[in-house]
Design an enzyme around this catalytic site. Sequence first.
Site, PDB file in Angstrom:
ATOM      1  CG  HIS A 103     -34.755 -17.296  32.974  1.00 40.96           C
ATOM      2  ND1 HIS A 103     -33.899 -17.191  34.023  1.00 40.96           N
ATOM      3  CD2 HIS A 103     -33.982 -17.333  31.859  1.00 40.96           C
ATOM      4  CE1 HIS A 103     -32.644 -17.156  33.576  1.00 40.96           C
ATOM      5  NE2 HIS A 103     -32.661 -17.236  32.272  1.00 40.96           N
ATOM      6  CG  ASP A 106     -36.243 -18.003  36.635  1.00 37.81           C
ATOM      7  OD1 ASP A 106     -35.908 -19.154  36.361  1.00 37.81           O
ATOM      8  OD2 ASP A 106     -35.623 -16.984  36.266  1.00 37.81           O
TER       9      ASP A 106
HETATM   10  C1  XUL Z   1     -26.331 -18.252  31.620  1.00 34.74           C
HETATM   11  C2  XUL Z   1     -26.807 -16.871  31.848  1.00 34.74           C
HETATM   12  C3  XUL Z   1     -28.291 -16.688  31.893  1.00 34.74           C
HETATM   13  C4  XUL Z   1     -28.762 -15.406  31.269  1.00 34.74           C
HETATM   14  C5  XUL Z   1     -30.250 -15.297  31.181  1.00 34.74           C
HETATM   15  O1  XUL Z   1     -24.951 -18.379  31.560  1.00 34.74           O
HETATM   16  O2  XUL Z   1     -26.033 -15.966  32.022  1.00 34.74           O
HETATM   17  O3  XUL Z   1     -28.681 -16.755  33.224  1.00 34.74           O
HETATM   18  O4  XUL Z   1     -28.292 -14.293  31.957  1.00 34.74           O
HETATM   19  O5  XUL Z   1     -30.826 -16.344  30.499  1.00 34.74           O
END
Ligand code: XUL
Length: 439
Positions: A103, A106
Amino acid sequence: MSTNEYFPGVGKIKYEGPESDNPFAFQYYQEDKVVAGKTMKDHFRFAVAYWHSFCNVNNDPFGVGTRTFPWDKSSDPLDNAKYRLEAAFEFFSKLGNPYYCFHDVDLAPEGGSVAETEKNLKELVSLAKQYQRDSGMKLLWGTANLFGHPRYMNGAATNPDFDVVCHAGAQVKNALEATVELDGENYVFWGGREGYMHLFNTMMRRELDHMGTFLRAARDYGRKIGFKGTFLIEPKPMEPTKQQYDFDAATVINFLREQDLMDDFKLNIEANHVTLASHSFAHDLMIAAEAGLLGSIDANRGDVQNGWDTDYFPTDLYDAIEAMIILLDNGGIAPGGLNFDAKLRRNSTDLEDLFHAHIGGMDTFARGLMIADDILNNSNFRELREGRYTSFDSGDGKKFEDGKLSLEDLRDLAAQKGEPEMRSGKQELLENLFNRYIK
Ligand code: XUL
Ligand code: CO
């Protein structure tokens, strides 16, 4: 480029075979081994999730984090982001995973303004680009965290306040640019808070249309700046909202069709999200694959006792066999892959636990692949399934399948044929077959 070592005492993880009792070796995952015409590396395209592995100190609603990260050594969050990147690339090079996912937040901390946040992200992206170049590592997907910041408490693209939608737009624009700059092969939307907490303070139809408009704008911008990969929506039924709009694969497929997004979007199926929706992992993989929309996988697992997203590392061999049967039938998963969206338990506090977790996940899928391939090639699995439908292969059954029989025709055929023969579904035989191939 690397100057610090964060995982001392752990070397390159190698394949040593099923007889090995070395906990820092693969028993099944052999990246160059060819199974069903492809190397294991190309079958899985394994990715490490940056957030769980390098950001999450395992805090929960009952307590603060239990892990301390040697890369969190400065009081300046931007410096720590650089140390974290260095640690992450050391981990990747030792584990031998070809991909990673992140993300925006992150990778780089949010700043005090949109412009400062952009500056931070650009700085970290240019560093990540150098690490990728030096190591050969690739980005499976990038995404924007549109659920963590307090401003997103009522949703991001579906927020009833337009000012919040603008911030979501800014974040996605930047995350798309980061993904393109790092040659990311996919871009993910997980709609963490795109849903509602109460149906009657929500204009659901309006929010869903806002989400469609937002995603079309994101697609158009991505294509404009040269993103050639797949956009992915990751379904999840709930948590953190009571009801998330991207409930499951079938719901998302309907949304994509309705919002005219079918040409650019596919699905990222996460095992634990699917079980939260009361389906099996294989069920949503099959729904997505049969619609031609299986884009990528978040590989993890839930806990049968718990109704929340536990994000365990995937160690269930049955799940892996079923998933690999579907993947082999699907002709693979590229340009998607298998991302370990999984976290260590709160009491797994040794740094090396991160290696055990990933080694276990990779070995489980490698073993699942070999068993699935054996079942598909050497058992009567296909006859057991397809053999149940032979009455549609010719004659009136074929005419029905081709849409050439009316309801009156069906009535007349029923009268003429009399009561159908009983045909066993052979479920127990099928279940035994799976067990027999686990060698
Ligand atoms: C949350 C989840 C996230 C997504 C990316 O449950 O799975 O980590 O994969 O935002
Ligand atoms: Co996920």
